[in-house]
Structure formats: C-alpha cells, structure tokens
Enzyme design. Sequence first.
Site, PDB file in Angstrom:
ATOM      1  N   SER A 231      53.599 -89.999  43.085  1.00 13.76           N
ATOM      2  CA  SER A 231      54.629 -90.988  43.365  1.00 13.76           C
ATOM      3  C   SER A 231      54.680 -92.140  42.350  1.00 13.76           C
ATOM      4  O   SER A 231      55.614 -92.951  42.388  1.00 13.76           O
ATOM      5  CB  SER A 231      54.422 -91.595  44.762  1.00 13.76           C
ATOM      6  OG  SER A 231      53.177 -92.277  44.847  1.00 13.76           O
TER       7      SER A 231
ATOM      8  N   LYS B  16      52.842-100.703  39.647  1.00 12.61           N
ATOM      9  CA  LYS B  16      53.537 -99.833  40.594  1.00 12.61           C
ATOM     10  C   LYS B  16      54.061-100.670  41.759  1.00 12.61           C
ATOM     11  O   LYS B  16      53.362-101.543  42.276  1.00 12.61           O
ATOM     12  CB  LYS B  16      52.596 -98.733  41.099  1.00 12.61           C
ATOM     13  CG  LYS B  16      53.266 -97.734  42.044  1.00 12.61           C
ATOM     14  CD  LYS B  16      52.286 -96.661  42.501  1.00 12.61           C
ATOM     15  CE  LYS B  16      52.963 -95.685  43.453  1.00 12.61           C
ATOM     16  NZ  LYS B  16      52.043 -94.608  43.897  1.00 12.61           N
TER      17      LYS B  16
ATOM     18  N   SER C  51      48.999 -88.999  43.222  1.00  9.52           N
ATOM     19  CA  SER C  51      50.130 -89.771  42.722  1.00  9.52           C
ATOM     20  C   SER C  51      49.878 -90.544  41.439  1.00  9.52           C
ATOM     21  O   SER C  51      50.812 -91.078  40.851  1.00  9.52           O
ATOM     22  CB  SER C  51      50.622 -90.737  43.807  1.00  9.52           C
ATOM     23  OG  SER C  51      51.219 -90.028  44.862  1.00  9.52           O
TER      24      SER C  51
END
Length: 527
Positions: A189, A114, A213
């Site tokens: 996210s 990420k 997330s």
Amino acid sequence: MTTKLLGAPTADYPDEVEMTVSRPSAADIDAAAQYFGFHLNAEERPGYLAAVEQTLASYDVVDALYEKFARPQVPERAYQFPQPADNPLGAWYVTTEITSGADGPLSGRSVAIKDNIAVAGIPMMNGSRALEGYLPGRDATVVERLLAAGATIAGKSVCEDLCCSGSSFTPASGPVRNPWDTDRETGGSSCGSAALVASGQVDLALGGDQGGSIRIPASLCGIVGHKPTHGLVPYTGAFPIERTVDHLGPMTRTVADAALLLTVLAGADGNDPRQCTEPVAVDYRAALTGDVTGLRVGILLEGFGWPGSPPAVDDAVRSAVQRFGEIGCSIGEVSVPWHLSALHILAVILTDGGTAQMLDGNGYGSGVKGRYDPELVAHFATQRVAKADELASTVKVAALTGHYGLHTLGGASYAKARNLIPRVSAAYDEALARYDVLAMPTVPGLANLLPQGGPRDVALIPRAMGKAFNTGPMDITGHPAISVPAGLVDGLPVGMMLVGKLFDDATVLRLADAFESLCGGFPVAPG
C-alpha cells in the site's frame, strides 16, 4: 448542566465541569441491550437509563481534563495540494517543506511520509474518504526523529484506501503509476512512497507494512524496502490496522540509505505498545562492512513456484542468490512448509483483528497502554460511516468478513490464528538457525497494468490482494525482511527478499549492501 468533581479543585481548575458528552435516549439503551442480548423489562429500562447517564458524568470530567491538560495545539505549517501537471504519477497527496534546521545525519535530504503517518498541521487522508479532512495535532515519533536528524519533510505520499491493497488503484485520490511504465501499478500500500523514490523526486521515504506494503512496491518499482523487526521502529502516530502486524520502515534507492534511515528511526519511544521488549538502537550504517564471508544464505523452496508467477521471475531471483557465492557466502536450500499456510493465518489476523481495531475500534481500539489520538478517533468514527459507500471494495470485503468472523463465529478464528503463530515463527527460526538469511522472490510476479474500473469494483479485489504470498508471513512472525532489486524481466523490476533473525536487521542490511556492491548499483527507472 454541570458535573461536580469529586476531588478538591485546584487554583486553575473549577470544581464543576459542563456536560459535553451527549446522553443516550431510551431507544439508544434499547438498541444497546438488543446488541448484547439483554432483555430489559419496562420497569428496568428507566433505571438503566439513569445509571448510564450518571456514569457518563465521568466522561464529561475526562473531556474537561483533556481539554485543559492534553489536547495538542495544531501548528501552522504551509502545504499545498499539487496540480495534476506537477504530479504525473499521482504519488503526492500534499507537498510541503518542513525542516527543523538541525544539523544531523539527514541534513539536506528530502523525505516523503506515507500518508498514514501523522505530520502535525498537514492534512492526512490515509488514501481514504473516511479520513479526509483530518489535520493531526502531533508529529508521529518517526517524523520527530527525522526532523531532529536534519531531514526536510517534502510532503505526504499517497497510499491505498486505509492501506488495504497490494496494488495502487484504490487510493481515493486516484491511481499511483509506476515510473518504469506509467500504465502499470506500483504495488501497495506504500505506493506513493515507492513511486517518488524510484522517480527521484525525493531522496528517501517512509512506508508502512502489514502484509508487504513496504516490500511489494519496493519490488515492483525497483528500489530498496526494509520491513524492520516488529517493534524496532515505533509506530506511534501512524494510523494502525492491527497492532500485532503494524510496521514502519525505510524505502530508499540504496541499502546504505536504508541503513541510515533505520538508524535514525529505530529505538523505543515509551508510547508504542508494540515495543513490548525495548529495542536497542543500533548504528546500522556500521554494519555495512562489505565483508559477508561465511554468511549462510538459504533459498526458501516454498517461496518459489507460486501459481501465476512467471518462471523468469523465479529464475532471476535464483540467479541473484547464486551470486552471493562470489563474495564468500555459502548457499543452500531449505524448506519451511508453514510458509505455504502462513498467509492464511495473516488473513484471519488482518480481517478479524483489523475489523475490531481499525473499524470497530476507530483505528486505535482499546486495552493497551501507549499514546492514542482522540481527535483522529473522533474524526474517523464519524467519517467512516458518512463515507462508507465510497470506501474501496478491499475495505468493504474485509469489514463484512471481519464482522461475520467476530460476531457470528465469535472471534474464535482469530484466537486460533494467534495460537498458531508460535509454530510458524518457530519454523522460520529453525531454518534461520541453519542459515543467516532466507532468500526468495519478494513478489512472485511483475507489476500489472493498472486495471480498468474503479476502487469500488468488487471484481478487482483479487488484483489488489494477490501479491503478499512471500511478504505476508514475515508480518505475523515479525522477522526483518528487505527487498532489493534482483534484475529486470521484460524491462520491469524484480525484487529479491532477504529474511533474517529477529532483531538482526544489521545482518540483513549487510548482506543486501554487499549484493548491491556486487551489482555495481541497482538499475534506475528511465526518465
């Protein structure tokens, strides 16, 4: 202009250093005085300016010492920004192929990182123009551990703008599309990580979780997402939002892979202040015995029936929970009324705390031990102002509300919220004294169509923020929680979330793995 060191110089260090820190003007001192409510008269101002300049000499010394002894050397690593044709889901930020050559448990496995997690020498954007152009000098601890375990870092996955959204339309690089239906969101996210795993482009991925997330996109993309107990996995080298709710964890196709990845990632690193109690590293793969006889599964009543949630989603999760009875578990219902209020507490923590640490504190804030990233702090401090108008509406509303909460309300709401958390935690702990895990829908709904409009559209804020009803509470309490696919509704994935006792991630994983075996494996995205 130079500053003389107070201590004796060493053979390799001079006794004077150059002035590297800019000095304030009289107007700067007046502005600072006004901010703090000081009323300095004309006779006092020159004296204060001189005193500030004298104090800043120590800043010059720190600059010189850091340059000499602590600044990292950015390694040269190859990477490329993918062309749209090679990135149909919009999930890659950059691609690379980094491996240590080590022979370990992740040898031959590809991992997406990420893009709020630092990979040295690889651009890091965190979904935002406010960080674009930053090149980290150090690997995050989790990246070091992946490489030591033999993994291949395949690239950085797109995330929402500063990770402030539960959808997937706010990244500055463009929306991330769901492999089950490319007209739909992935959830956020950690949107890129979920899309890459679900579409089979990587074996494994890392996500971050401050309100859901990891688990929200795992649910909406039909994969496994595990938010570990807070502090179990070191956050060192990842861009923070608010250190009391920051988490990193695995996103995978199978529970066995999540257990493998957590085994590699978990354990203290000595640099993360979130690890206030040293977590003990565990082989979570050994916990996947398949035997869950006697485990108690509690259906959390308040996790169902949220406004706007399709009844079919609740029904799918209830049916999934009932299947635990086929493998020797007992099933009951349990009520935790605090679950209905906990998201409001998280909202205050993230808004006031995130404004103080992530925005005013340029990511890291101050006041705790641990490893900081001065280069990131300096880059973000400049860019977040220069690119302020380009930030997503979700970031702007958090900043405006947080500034009001900290300066007009004095931060009292944050203090109140923090004092309520022990009561919330105790309520879940009481339920978990009766049951080994609590079960509920991960997201009370399905993946929505990607909206018309852009990330700066204020009207889309509810679309970005409305999915954390069940996931958010576990971020303030720190309890481990995993999302696993519970089935399909209208051809789209539904996630079931299992919540366990603090630092009992092993039981959560064992039960999730047994459910996966019971299902004969989880559905795979078409194509």
